[in-house]
Structures are given as C-alpha cells and as structure tokens.
Design a protein around this motif. Sequence first.
Motif, PDB file in Angstrom:
ATOM      1  N   MET A   1      13.814   1.922 -12.154  1.00  0.00           N
ATOM      2  CA  MET A   1      13.806   1.270 -10.844  1.00  0.00           C
ATOM      3  C   MET A   1      13.647   2.289  -9.730  1.00  0.00           C
ATOM      4  SD  MET A   1      16.454  -1.953 -10.910  1.00  0.00           S
ATOM      5  CE  MET A   1      17.911  -0.957 -11.252  1.00  0.00           C
ATOM      6  N   ALA A   2      14.336   3.421  -9.816  1.00  0.00           N
ATOM      7  CA  ALA A   2      14.214   4.458  -8.787  1.00  0.00           C
ATOM      8  C   ALA A   2      12.792   5.002  -8.736  1.00  0.00           C
ATOM      9  CB  ALA A   2      15.207   5.583  -9.066  1.00  0.00           C
ATOM     10  N   TYR A   3      12.228   5.274  -9.891  1.00  0.00           N
ATOM     11  CA  TYR A   3      10.881   5.836  -9.965  1.00  0.00           C
ATOM     12  C   TYR A   3       9.848   4.874  -9.392  1.00  0.00           C
ATOM     13  CZ  TYR A   3       6.804   8.107 -12.124  1.00  0.00           C
ATOM     14  OH  TYR A   3       5.602   8.730 -12.351  1.00  0.00           O
ATOM     15  N   ASN A   4       9.978   3.609  -9.709  1.00  0.00           N
ATOM     16  CA  ASN A   4       8.976   2.645  -9.251  1.00  0.00           C
ATOM     17  C   ASN A   4       9.211   2.178  -7.823  1.00  0.00           C
ATOM     18  OD1 ASN A   4       7.125   2.138 -11.629  1.00  0.00           O
ATOM     19  ND2 ASN A   4       9.133   1.912 -12.590  1.00  0.00           N
ATOM     20  N   LEU A   5      10.426   2.314  -7.311  1.00  0.00           N
ATOM     21  CA  LEU A   5      10.648   2.139  -5.874  1.00  0.00           C
ATOM     22  C   LEU A   5       9.876   3.215  -5.115  1.00  0.00           C
ATOM     23  CD1 LEU A   5      12.032   0.933  -3.389  1.00  0.00           C
ATOM     24  CD2 LEU A   5      14.026   2.388  -3.896  1.00  0.00           C
ATOM     25  N   ALA A   6       9.893   4.431  -5.632  1.00  0.00           N
ATOM     26  CA  ALA A   6       9.111   5.513  -5.032  1.00  0.00           C
ATOM     27  C   ALA A   6       7.624   5.193  -5.082  1.00  0.00           C
ATOM     28  CB  ALA A   6       9.385   6.828  -5.762  1.00  0.00           C
ATOM     29  N   GLY A   7       7.196   4.479  -6.132  1.00  0.00           N
ATOM     30  CA  GLY A   7       5.797   4.095  -6.222  1.00  0.00           C
ATOM     31  C   GLY A   7       5.369   3.169  -5.105  1.00  0.00           C
ATOM     32  N   ILE A   8       6.268   2.273  -4.685  1.00  0.00           N
ATOM     33  CA  ILE A   8       5.953   1.372  -3.572  1.00  0.00           C
ATOM     34  C   ILE A   8       5.913   2.147  -2.256  1.00  0.00           C
ATOM     35  CG2 ILE A   8       6.768  -0.596  -2.229  1.00  0.00           C
ATOM     36  CD1 ILE A   8       7.888  -1.773  -4.768  1.00  0.00           C
ATOM     37  N   LEU A   9       6.951   2.956  -2.021  1.00  0.00           N
ATOM     38  CA  LEU A   9       7.044   3.693  -0.764  1.00  0.00           C
ATOM     39  C   LEU A   9       5.948   4.747  -0.634  1.00  0.00           C
ATOM     40  CD1 LEU A   9      10.924   4.265  -0.627  1.00  0.00           C
ATOM     41  CD2 LEU A   9       9.589   2.609   0.689  1.00  0.00           C
ATOM     42  N   GLY A  10       5.680   5.450  -1.712  1.00  0.00           N
ATOM     43  CA  GLY A  10       4.744   6.565  -1.646  1.00  0.00           C
ATOM     44  C   GLY A  10       3.381   6.282  -2.227  1.00  0.00           C
ATOM     45  N   GLY A  11       3.228   5.171  -2.989  1.00  0.00           N
ATOM     46  CA  GLY A  11       1.945   4.860  -3.572  1.00  0.00           C
ATOM     47  C   GLY A  11       1.235   3.717  -2.870  1.00  0.00           C
ATOM     48  N   ALA A  12       1.881   2.558  -2.833  1.00  0.00           N
ATOM     49  CA  ALA A  12       1.251   1.375  -2.238  1.00  0.00           C
ATOM     50  C   ALA A  12       1.157   1.478  -0.722  1.00  0.00           C
ATOM     51  CB  ALA A  12       2.033   0.120  -2.637  1.00  0.00           C
ATOM     52  N   LEU A  13       2.256   1.855  -0.071  1.00  0.00           N
ATOM     53  CA  LEU A  13       2.288   1.865   1.393  1.00  0.00           C
ATOM     54  C   LEU A  13       1.257   2.818   2.004  1.00  0.00           C
ATOM     55  CD1 LEU A  13       3.593   0.746   3.927  1.00  0.00           C
ATOM     56  CD2 LEU A  13       5.370   2.517   3.734  1.00  0.00           C
ATOM     57  N   PRO A  14       1.146   4.065   1.539  1.00  0.00           N
ATOM     58  CA  PRO A  14       0.120   4.948   2.121  1.00  0.00           C
ATOM     59  C   PRO A  14      -1.302   4.428   1.949  1.00  0.00           C
ATOM     60  CG  PRO A  14       1.738   6.233   0.940  1.00  0.00           C
ATOM     61  CD  PRO A  14       2.027   4.808   0.620  1.00  0.00           C
ATOM     62  N   LEU A  15      -1.594   3.792   0.807  1.00  0.00           N
ATOM     63  CA  LEU A  15      -2.938   3.277   0.598  1.00  0.00           C
ATOM     64  C   LEU A  15      -3.244   2.099   1.526  1.00  0.00           C
ATOM     65  CD1 LEU A  15      -3.213   3.425  -3.306  1.00  0.00           C
ATOM     66  CD2 LEU A  15      -4.202   4.981  -1.625  1.00  0.00           C
ATOM     67  N   ILE A  16      -2.198   1.390   1.956  1.00  0.00           N
ATOM     68  CA  ILE A  16      -2.380   0.283   2.882  1.00  0.00           C
ATOM     69  C   ILE A  16      -2.637   0.796   4.302  1.00  0.00           C
ATOM     70  CG2 ILE A  16      -1.229  -1.685   3.989  1.00  0.00           C
ATOM     71  CD1 ILE A  16       0.198  -2.164   1.319  1.00  0.00           C
ATOM     72  N   VAL A  17      -1.885   1.811   4.699  1.00  0.00           N
ATOM     73  CA  VAL A  17      -1.961   2.264   6.094  1.00  0.00           C
ATOM     74  C   VAL A  17      -2.979   3.378   6.302  1.00  0.00           C
ATOM     75  CG1 VAL A  17       0.460   1.637   6.431  1.00  0.00           C
ATOM     76  CG2 VAL A  17      -0.122   4.003   5.854  1.00  0.00           C
ATOM     77  N   ALA A  18      -3.485   3.979   5.214  1.00  0.00           N
ATOM     78  CA  ALA A  18      -4.356   5.148   5.358  1.00  0.00           C
ATOM     79  C   ALA A  18      -5.630   4.823   6.125  1.00  0.00           C
ATOM     80  CB  ALA A  18      -4.692   5.723   3.979  1.00  0.00           C
ATOM     81  N   ASP A  19      -6.302   3.741   5.795  1.00  0.00           N
ATOM     82  CA  ASP A  19      -7.560   3.425   6.465  1.00  0.00           C
ATOM     83  C   ASP A  19      -7.370   3.160   7.957  1.00  0.00           C
ATOM     84  OD1 ASP A  19     -10.499   2.857   6.098  1.00  0.00           O
ATOM     85  OD2 ASP A  19      -9.861   0.927   6.908  1.00  0.00           O
ATOM     86  N   PRO A  20      -6.394   2.320   8.377  1.00  0.00           N
ATOM     87  CA  PRO A  20      -6.173   2.150   9.811  1.00  0.00           C
ATOM     88  C   PRO A  20      -5.796   3.452  10.519  1.00  0.00           C
ATOM     89  CG  PRO A  20      -5.092   0.393   8.594  1.00  0.00           C
ATOM     90  CD  PRO A  20      -5.559   1.393   7.592  1.00  0.00           C
ATOM     91  N   LEU A  21      -4.987   4.280   9.863  1.00  0.00           N
ATOM     92  CA  LEU A  21      -4.572   5.543  10.478  1.00  0.00           C
ATOM     93  C   LEU A  21      -5.757   6.478  10.668  1.00  0.00           C
ATOM     94  CD1 LEU A  21      -1.183   6.331   8.666  1.00  0.00           C
ATOM     95  CD2 LEU A  21      -1.511   5.760  11.074  1.00  0.00           C
ATOM     96  N   ILE A  22      -6.620   6.547   9.676  1.00  0.00           N
ATOM     97  CA  ILE A  22      -7.737   7.497   9.768  1.00  0.00           C
ATOM     98  C   ILE A  22      -8.769   7.023  10.790  1.00  0.00           C
ATOM     99  CG2 ILE A  22      -9.424   6.669   8.053  1.00  0.00           C
ATOM    100  CD1 ILE A  22      -9.274   9.565   6.878  1.00  0.00           C
ATOM    101  N   LYS A  23      -8.875   5.706  10.965  1.00  0.00           N
ATOM    102  CA  LYS A  23      -9.795   5.194  11.978  1.00  0.00           C
ATOM    103  C   LYS A  23      -9.246   5.395  13.384  1.00  0.00           C
ATOM    104  CE  LYS A  23     -12.087   1.712   9.122  1.00  0.00           C
ATOM    105  NZ  LYS A  23     -12.260   0.257   8.841  1.00  0.00           N
ATOM    106  N   ALA A  24      -7.923   5.283  13.527  1.00  0.00           N
ATOM    107  CA  ALA A  24      -7.318   5.403  14.853  1.00  0.00           C
ATOM    108  C   ALA A  24      -7.068   6.852  15.258  1.00  0.00           C
ATOM    109  CB  ALA A  24      -6.006   4.623  14.892  1.00  0.00           C
TER     110      ALA A  24
END
Length: 476
Positions: free
Chosen positions: A412-435
């Motif tokens: 659970m700890a390892y896969n919580l890190a997957g959400i925070l550090g894996g899914a979330l950056p991939l969601i926000v990366a494109d808007p951040l790089i455009k802005a």
Amino acid sequence: MRAGVNEVTQNLAGCLGEDFPNVRANSMTTKLPVPESITAVDQPQSMFRIATASLVGTTIEFYDFLIYGTAAALVFGPLFFPSLGASAATVASIATFGVAFVVRPLGAILFGHYGDRLGRKKTLVTTLLLMGGSTFAIGLMPTADTIGAAAPILLVALRALQGLALGGEWAGAALLTSEYADHGRRGRYSMFPQLGPGLGVALSSGTFLVTGLVMSPESFATWGWRVPFLASAVLIAVGFWARLNIAETPAFVKTIARNEQAKLPFADALRNQWRQVLLGGGMLSMTFGSFYIAIVFLTGYAGQTPGVGHLGLARETVLIVNILAAGVLSAAVIGSAIWSDRIGRRRVLLAGTAFGIVAGPLAFTIMQPGSAISFFVAMSLLMLVLGIPYGPAAAYLPELFHTRYRYTGAGMAYNLAGILGGALPLIVADPLIKAYGGMGVAYFLSALGVLSTGCLLLLKETKDVAIDADTVAAPA
C-alpha cells in the motif's frame, strides 16, 4: 510437470476468490500447511535462487509495464485516439498510462491479502501470469480504425489489469529477498528486485529500437508495435519457471507455525500502522515522479518538433538514451543498496531525496533542443534521483511493517507513492510545460522532493530490525 500444473491451478483458483470463504469462516484459526524451511546449509544456494527469481520477475513486470508507456508515447495516440489530433492524441494515450496507478493500490490490497494469508510465492506467480496475459492481449488488440470507440475502452481495461498485477508484484518481490537475507546483508540482497525497473527500461526501449530499425515507419505503426507485447510471452515463461522453483520465506513460515497470520491484513495495517503507510508513500513519491517523467513523459516530448518542452530528437536517439540512462539507474541502485547496510537505510534515502530537490531544475536547464548529449545528461540526473533512494527501499519498507501484514502494508505504501509520483505528474506535466516551459515540470519534481524528505524525517532507521520478529520501527 503434473505437480507444476496442479500448483498453477491452485494459484489461479485462490486468486479467483475461493479462499475468501475460508478466511471469513476460520479467520485466525485457519491452520495453513507449513512450507519447507531453509537450513543454514541451504542458505547460499537459496539466496541465489531467491535473488534470481526476484530479479527476473520484477524485470519482466516492469518490461510489460513500460512497453505500454513507450507505445503510449510513440504510437498509441493516432492508433487509438485518431480524432483528437496529433498533440492531443499523445496526451490522451499517456493519460491511459496513468490509469494503472489508480488501480495499483487495489492490487496491493487484493494480492497483499493473499500474500499475507497464503504466502509470498503463490501470490507472485499469480501476479506474473496476470501481467503477462493482459500484456499479450494488448499485442492482439484491434485499433480504432477497426472497432471504433471500443478500442480505447478495451485498451484502458487491459491497462487496468496491468496495474492490478503490478500493485501486488513489488511488495512480494521485495519480501522474497528481505525476509530471506541474513541480518546485515538485507540491503545488498534486497537490491535485486530494485534492478527490475532499469533492466525493464533497457529491454522495452531496446525492443522498440530494434523493431523500429528493421521495418519501415509505416510497418511499425501498422503492426510492428505489437511485437514487444507479444514477445513478453517468452519472458513470462522464464519468470514463471524461476518463481515455481523457490520456497516460501522463513519469516512467513514462522508466522504460519505460530498461527499469527492476520485475519484481514488490509484492516490491520491501516489500524495499527497507518502512519507508516502514509509516510512510506510520501517518502517514495519523488522517486516515482522522476522515473515516470523521464521514461514516459520525456520519451514522447523529446521526439517531437522543437518548441515548448520539445527537443526534436529522432525516435531512435531517444530510445538509445533511455537504454544508457537505465545503466545509470542500475548502478545507483546497486551502490546505494550496498551502502545502506553500512550507514543505514535512512541516511542513504535522505541523500537521495535531498538531491532530488535540486536535480529536477538542473536536468531541465541542461536539456537543449537537438542535443542528444544534453538529453542523456539530464536523463542520467533523473535516474540518479530514482536510483539512490530506490536501492534501499526494498529493505526499508518491509522493515517498517509487522510480518503478519507486511505484504499488504509495504504494498500500500509503495503504490500510494505510485499515485503521488507516477499518475499525478503525468496529469499535470503537459499543462505545466505549456504554461511555464520545462521548468514548470522541474519545480514540480522539486516539490515532490520536499515532500519525500519531510516524510522520511518522520520515520526512523530500520537497519537493525529483526525482520522475522513481530517488531517494527515506528515513526519518530
């Protein structure tokens, strides 16, 4: 051969839920058969077998997981999202990669339950087969031109199955080595499952590189991308054989012998050690962020026309850089894991998370359009951010949790890190790089570094914990 088939049948039947009635009815009184123990004479040979099974298994799991990411960045956009346009289709295909991160905690709970109730070995065989089956199925899938809107729906469903399998994979592989290793060498042996991502990156990038070089771009886009997915069947067979030829871990054997297996590992882990679950997940969020931003996000954007965040590099160049950067990652994992046995896990982890705060901005400053060398240096920095804390993690997280629900808690700890550090950056990366350009993503990685460092400061050293005893290192 007959015994192997029977064992596989039992594994699959258990994973389909036939054990749940027994768990509910018998709870703590269920007496499971005690697997064979490991004697002192057998230990060296056993550790070689265990390390090999752990390494082969996680390499295959990450290969399967990452060929999806590579395909999502390179070809899935026009094949499954043709109506969105080139740029939006790439974003959509990369977003499907993030679906697995949402499902992974469910995999940690489901397979953690079986791993803590029935054993590490059987559960790991099942996760391997589930990952392999879903990956092979992606290689056979029709595209949107053939079945229309059903194509991306099926793609997302198979991606979710991959995430479910990987959610239960890592903790079990880490427990195989950490629960077998001698005291004082736990970091050294626990590095083997941590080498899986580096080797998986090299294999996945290498497979796409070869298929792309030996066929025309049209053939690659039409059917060549399927080859890496179908080729995974061979690797799955190797991993299946390796995991069938290992014994159950001594720590779990002792838990069964004392009849101390948890009734509901998920509930016990949250009730008794919820702080370790949350802090452990936060601690590894930076490592996931640097890895998936580098391997998935930059693989797609580095190969596009020079512009905001795009480097205009050839696809082959990007894949070669990924392979070389995977070597840097593996070297960092080996060095940091061995060093953690000498100076402690927490010190090595802190060195990695502190470096991660500055490495993101440095990497994105170094990258220059059209320069493969600057791209390699930047990728190497991001791989160091992953490798330094990732090396000791397979020893550190299991050492935080009680044996009776260690598979579930660490997963659970390892896969919580997957959400925070894996899914979330991939969601926000494109808007951040455009802005904000590349530095928007860079400073997001720095924020993850601050989060990881803060969580780690609230946890204690675990190097001297007796992992087969029912003691843990609680938060400070």
